[in-house]
Write an enzyme that holds these catalytic residues in place. Structure first.
Site, PDB file in Angstrom:
ATOM      1  N   GLU A 130       0.830  -1.214   0.000  1.00  0.00           N
ATOM      2  CA  GLU A 130       0.000   0.000   0.000  1.00  0.00           C
ATOM      3  C   GLU A 130       0.866   1.266   0.000  1.00  0.00           C
ATOM      4  O   GLU A 130       0.548   2.271  -0.645  1.00  0.00           O
ATOM      5  CB  GLU A 130      -0.926  -0.038   1.226  1.00  0.00           C
ATOM      6  CG  GLU A 130      -1.735   1.224   1.498  1.00  0.00           C
ATOM      7  CD  GLU A 130      -2.905   1.432   0.536  1.00  0.00           C
ATOM      8  OE1 GLU A 130      -3.000   0.688  -0.454  1.00  0.00           O
ATOM      9  OE2 GLU A 130      -3.697   2.346   0.771  1.00  0.00           O
ATOM     10  N   THR A 181      -4.642  10.361  -4.049  1.00  0.00           N
ATOM     11  CA  THR A 181      -4.728  10.629  -2.606  1.00  0.00           C
ATOM     12  C   THR A 181      -3.867  11.841  -2.243  1.00  0.00           C
ATOM     13  O   THR A 181      -4.284  12.694  -1.455  1.00  0.00           O
ATOM     14  CB  THR A 181      -4.313   9.373  -1.815  1.00  0.00           C
ATOM     15  OG1 THR A 181      -5.200   8.319  -2.179  1.00  0.00           O
ATOM     16  CG2 THR A 181      -4.409   9.584  -0.314  1.00  0.00           C
TER      17      THR A 181
HETATM   18  N1  HSE Z   1      -7.593   8.170   4.606  1.00  0.00           N
HETATM   19  C1  HSE Z   1      -6.930   8.549   3.391  1.00  0.00           C
HETATM   20  C2  HSE Z   1      -7.384   9.923   2.955  1.00  0.00           C
HETATM   21  C3  HSE Z   1      -7.242   7.660   2.207  1.00  0.00           C
HETATM   22  O1  HSE Z   1      -8.573  10.194   3.031  1.00  0.00           O
HETATM   23  O2  HSE Z   1      -6.542  10.715   2.514  1.00  0.00           O
HETATM   24  C4  HSE Z   1      -7.001   6.230   2.378  1.00  0.00           C
HETATM   25  O3  HSE Z   1      -5.847   5.871   3.098  1.00  0.00           O
END
Ligand code: HSE
Length: 307
Positions: A130, A181
């Site tokens: 990941e 992201t």
């Molecule tokens: N929690 C992360 C975010 C995405 O919303 O940036 C997944 O890891």
């Protein structure tokens, strides 16, 4: 001795409005399949086929390849591996596409080599994969993809399964655009107002308590996102319009899935879920945004062997 395993690995919704970087759930649909075969070249991992996504097939540059290699190495490289990926969820969807691959890879290697690691012991190896995709070791997608259900990733790396609301019907809308992201994190502020942080804490805590009480409706009622969503809504096509339509059609909560662009919508019955899905489809069609839509539930099972 097994020579091949076929794995199904669930897509996931991270954050769920109240638990930024901490909460995630596994889905019954969509998911992805992986086929993992034993080869004779000890320690060598090859990605031999990728269906459904344009991804680098070099094992070192591929989430499944990195996760599989990390576990294989920890197990002493007793053989090599060939991996086929059949991806149903595109990377950059906000539905945990890379976490599915990472979870599927480690569950597959564990099963193929009959290594006997517990699912929670597989998570660090999945996170190695990941990390390649997201640049960080967030387990909010990986942990539910491995364990199934609703999972809380604590700040110290602890992983806890929370009783998942059994009465939720989830509608997932995936507009066919990509949001990285990193891009969705770049719009977030460094600091947040204390009053918002205080209210968000209370919402998160009440959500968790409601889950333990088996009260899915109350859990959904507390799913407001004060800290993250408001900064990201502008990245999602027609978010405001979707939110109004979804809530009017019976959704008890809705928000961005992970870092988007997918959104999740929670209904308490199948009829409402279908009404929400039809309204969302209408908006996407009128606005000419290509999309995929799923009506699904939380999967209590994580990645697993299917043959
Ligand atoms: N929690 C992360 C975010 C995405 O919303 O940036 C997944 O890891």
């Amino acid at each position: 001795m097994k020579n091949q395993v076929r794995i199904w690995a669930p897509a996931t919704v991270a954050n769920l409005n109240v638990g930024f970087d901490a909460l995630g759930c596994a889905l019954n649909e969509p998911g992805e399949e992986l086929v993992i075969r034993r080869t004779e070249e000890a320690g060598m991992v090859r990605i031999v086929k990728i269906e459904g996504a344009d991804l680098d097939a070099t094992a070192e540059n591929n989430v499944a390849g990195v996760a599989a290699k990390s576990l294989l190495n920890a197990l002493g490289n007793p053989c090599g591996l060939e991996i086929e990926l059949i991806k149903k969820v595109k990377p950059g969807s906000g539905l945990g596409s890379s976490a599915s691959s990472a979870a599927g890879a480690v569950v597959g290697v564990n099963a193929l080599l009959e290594a006997g690691l517990r699912p929670d012991e597989l998570i660090p190896f999945a996170l190695d994969g990941e990390e390649l995709a997201s640049g960080a070791r967030h387990s909010d997608n990986v942990a539910p993809a491995v364990l199934g259900g609703l999972v809380l990733s604590g700040p110290d790396g602890s992983i806890k399964q929370i009783p998942a609301p059994r009465d939720w019907h989830l509608v997932l809308l995936h507009p066919q655009i990509t949001i990285r992201t990193s891009e969705a994190r770049a719009v977030l502020p460094e600091t947040v107002p204390l009053k918002d942080a205080v209210r968000q804490n209370a919402l998160f805590a009440t959500f968790i308590a409601a889950c333990f009480e088996g009260n899915g409706a109350e859990a959904a009622l507390n799913m407001d996102d004060l800290l993250v969503g408001p900064h990201r809504h502008g990245l999602i096509p027609h978010f405001k319009q979707m939110r109004e339509a979804s809530m009017e059609s019976g959704a008890r909560a809705m928000g961005i899935s992970g870092s988007g662009p997918s959104s999740f919508h929670i209904a308490m019955c199948r009829e409402d879920a279908h009404a929400i899905a039809s309204k969302l489809s209408e908006i996407m069609n009128v606005e000419a945004v290509p999309f995929e839509l799923y009506i699904t539930e939380i999967s209590l099972q994580g990645a697993r062997v299917i043959s």
